[in-house]
Scaffold this motif. Sequence first.
Motif, PDB file in Angstrom:
ATOM      1  N   HIS A 130    -105.767  41.668 -98.182  1.00  0.00           N
ATOM      2  CA  HIS A 130    -106.946  40.883 -98.543  1.00  0.00           C
ATOM      3  C   HIS A 130    -107.762  39.971 -97.406  1.00  0.00           C
ATOM      4  N   PHE A 131    -108.951  39.344 -97.705  1.00  0.00           N
ATOM      5  CA  PHE A 131    -109.534  38.823 -96.752  1.00  0.00           C
ATOM      6  C   PHE A 131    -110.164  37.535 -97.422  1.00  0.00           C
ATOM      7  N   SER A 132    -110.507  36.679 -96.733  1.00  0.00           N
ATOM      8  CA  SER A 132    -111.236  35.251 -97.333  1.00  0.00           C
ATOM      9  C   SER A 132    -111.977  34.724 -95.962  1.00  0.00           C
ATOM     10  N   LEU A 133    -113.346  34.894 -96.565  1.00  0.00           N
ATOM     11  CA  LEU A 133    -114.186  34.504 -95.557  1.00  0.00           C
ATOM     12  C   LEU A 133    -114.899  33.094 -96.052  1.00  0.00           C
ATOM     13  N   PRO A 134    -115.122  31.898 -95.315  1.00  0.00           N
ATOM     14  CA  PRO A 134    -115.792  30.753 -96.002  1.00  0.00           C
ATOM     15  C   PRO A 134    -117.384  31.058 -95.483  1.00  0.00           C
ATOM     16  N   ILE A 135    -118.048  30.564 -96.573  1.00  0.00           N
ATOM     17  CA  ILE A 135    -119.529  30.488 -96.276  1.00  0.00           C
ATOM     18  C   ILE A 135    -119.673  29.105 -95.529  1.00  0.00           C
ATOM     19  N   PRO A 136    -120.255  28.727 -94.594  1.00  0.00           N
ATOM     20  CA  PRO A 136    -120.485  27.681 -93.884  1.00  0.00           C
ATOM     21  C   PRO A 136    -121.550  26.913 -94.954  1.00  0.00           C
ATOM     22  N   LEU A 137    -121.518  25.345 -94.618  1.00  0.00           N
ATOM     23  CA  LEU A 137    -122.226  24.653 -95.426  1.00  0.00           C
ATOM     24  C   LEU A 137    -123.520  24.330 -94.788  1.00  0.00           C
ATOM     25  N   ASN A 138    -123.668  24.555 -93.503  1.00  0.00           N
ATOM     26  CA  ASN A 138    -124.902  24.349 -92.743  1.00  0.00           C
ATOM     27  C   ASN A 138    -125.761  25.615 -92.394  1.00  0.00           C
ATOM     28  N   VAL A 139    -125.523  26.941 -93.129  1.00  0.00           N
ATOM     29  CA  VAL A 139    -126.388  27.813 -93.459  1.00  0.00           C
ATOM     30  C   VAL A 139    -127.302  27.738 -94.347  1.00  0.00           C
ATOM     31  N   THR A 140    -128.297  28.784 -94.280  1.00  0.00           N
ATOM     32  CA  THR A 140    -129.410  28.744 -95.193  1.00  0.00           C
ATOM     33  C   THR A 140    -129.289  29.754 -96.600  1.00  0.00           C
ATOM     34  N   PRO A 141    -129.270  29.355 -97.646  1.00  0.00           N
ATOM     35  CA  PRO A 141    -129.155  30.248 -98.577  1.00  0.00           C
ATOM     36  C   PRO A 141    -130.100  31.343 -98.799  1.00  0.00           C
ATOM     37  N   GLY A 142    -129.923  32.278 -99.476  1.00  0.00           N
ATOM     38  CA  GLY A 142    -131.261  33.413 -99.513  1.00  0.00           C
ATOM     39  C   GLY A 142    -132.269  32.801 -99.982  1.00  0.00           C
ATOM     40  N   PHE A 143    -133.628  33.255 -99.513  1.00  0.00           N
ATOM     41  CA  PHE A 143    -134.768  32.823 -99.930  1.00  0.00           C
ATOM     42  C   PHE A 143    -135.754  33.931 -99.486  1.00  0.00           C
ATOM     43  N   ARG A 165    -132.942  17.738 -94.398  1.00  0.00           N
ATOM     44  CA  ARG A 165    -132.783  19.308 -94.657  1.00  0.00           C
ATOM     45  C   ARG A 165    -133.199  19.484 -96.178  1.00  0.00           C
ATOM     46  N   VAL A 166    -133.811  20.397 -96.484  1.00  0.00           N
ATOM     47  CA  VAL A 166    -134.184  20.746 -97.826  1.00  0.00           C
ATOM     48  C   VAL A 166    -133.472  22.220 -98.547  1.00  0.00           C
ATOM     49  N   LEU A 167    -132.798  22.210 -99.445  1.00  0.00           N
ATOM     50  CA  LEU A 167    -132.309  23.266-100.050  1.00  0.00           C
ATOM     51  C   LEU A 167    -133.261  23.799-101.161  1.00  0.00           C
ATOM     52  N   VAL A 168    -133.602  24.986-101.326  1.00  0.00           N
ATOM     53  CA  VAL A 168    -134.506  25.546-102.292  1.00  0.00           C
ATOM     54  C   VAL A 168    -133.537  26.285-103.258  1.00  0.00           C
ATOM     55  N   PHE A 223    -131.521  17.331 -99.144  1.00  0.00           N
ATOM     56  CA  PHE A 223    -131.893  17.144-100.538  1.00  0.00           C
ATOM     57  C   PHE A 223    -132.342  18.625-101.183  1.00  0.00           C
ATOM     58  N   LEU A 224    -132.254  18.504-102.464  1.00  0.00           N
ATOM     59  CA  LEU A 224    -132.595  19.806-103.221  1.00  0.00           C
ATOM     60  C   LEU A 224    -133.945  19.828-103.595  1.00  0.00           C
ATOM     61  N   SER A 257    -135.257  24.660 -95.509  1.00  0.00           N
ATOM     62  CA  SER A 257    -135.152  24.267 -93.868  1.00  0.00           C
ATOM     63  C   SER A 257    -134.185  25.541 -93.576  1.00  0.00           C
ATOM     64  N   PHE A 258    -134.830  25.982 -92.319  1.00  0.00           N
ATOM     65  CA  PHE A 258    -134.317  27.313 -91.961  1.00  0.00           C
ATOM     66  C   PHE A 258    -134.267  27.664 -90.332  1.00  0.00           C
ATOM     67  N   ARG A 259    -133.468  27.880 -89.675  1.00  0.00           N
ATOM     68  CA  ARG A 259    -133.610  28.036 -88.325  1.00  0.00           C
ATOM     69  C   ARG A 259    -133.102  29.422 -87.997  1.00  0.00           C
ATOM     70  N   GLY A 260    -133.915  30.455 -88.186  1.00  0.00           N
ATOM     71  CA  GLY A 260    -133.730  31.921 -87.741  1.00  0.00           C
ATOM     72  C   GLY A 260    -134.242  32.272 -86.350  1.00  0.00           C
TER      73      GLY A 260
END
Length: 369
Positions: free
Chosen positions: A278-291, A139-142, A14-15, A108-111
């Motif tokens: 060139h390079f291409s790095l995917p950002i995983p969907l299960n990581v936590t955005p910056g906060f 899980r909560v996305l902020v 959820f957002l 939600s964050f597991r650091g």
Amino acid sequence: MIEVVASVARGPVFLAGELMECLITFTNPMSHLSTSASSENRVALPTRGHKQDVQADSDTVLIPSRGERGQCVLDTPPKILFCDLRLDPGESKTYSYSELVPVDGPPSFRGQAVKYVYKLTIGCQRVNSPIKLLRVPFRVLVLQGMPEPPFAQDEEVSPSNPFLEEEEASRRDARTLESALDMLMVTTSRRCPHMFNITNQRGKVAKFCIFKTVYRLGEDVVGTFNFSDGEIPCLQYSVSLQSEEEIQELHRRRPGQPVSVTGHGRHLESCLHTASSHFSLPIPLNVTPGFSTDVVSLRWRLHFEFVTAREPMEPPTVLQSQAEATVWAGAEHVDVDTFSWNLPIRVLPTNPALASYVSQFTGTNSITI
């Protein structure tokens, strides 16, 4: 015995600010031929974790944090769904619980030093029996650092229908979520190439171009290198997607506590005598955005490492009159220099429905009371 099944209606992600709905089903699995007559239940969702009853030692007192480790930093007021429910053998009843996910809480964050976990806690009690707790993790996305989406003009002046309050509230919540997702899409879709000259103490190595520095979860970070104008030969480069977890100074256990760095992907390439790459790095969907909270902050960056030669290296030459294929062997010993560079980027949430596909939570849990 009574089977209790709690299921989140729209997936386990959820957002913040979104309406969460959970269906709770109570079933008496006994056959109609059984002699058991009925069952009674009392159900209440959690009270505030730091406000505990004076009878905390009793098994008949609802304490949502019982058996949990850590400290409750956010909770919502409890809601009583029903009292004195009677179920005949084979009968079941379903109740709906809804609540807005608070916008002032952490994601939600597991650091490595801090962990934020969200759980929906349901207390169930049969008559003359202790309370049992059913927990449904989610899980909560902020969405931090974004302006508040303005309300549509027609919402402010449109008359409200007292007979359609629930429907209007549902539509309003949907519009709020859509506005947030639209703003998120606009912010992360803007492209403005950023050019950087990569140099060391000996001279220019390459020119680097990245098309944007703000991304959503699940997007690819794409960048290009141009080595054709470089004065210093580059033998190898690597690019890593990293997150930095920093404890706020007030909560550090010791002065000078270092920042914890976690890698989420790496691209390595040999590039001697290469004009461009060139390079291409995917950002995983299960990581936590910056906060950032009063305890910890999470930032994102691209970490570059370069290996360069100290002396010029001439490219191999192939004569036009040479008919047979030739194999060029690189030098066995090369004096090299290494250096690194960090480029900060912003990582924002994505659509919760998309993140639900890779969530470790199922959104459904059950117990027997």
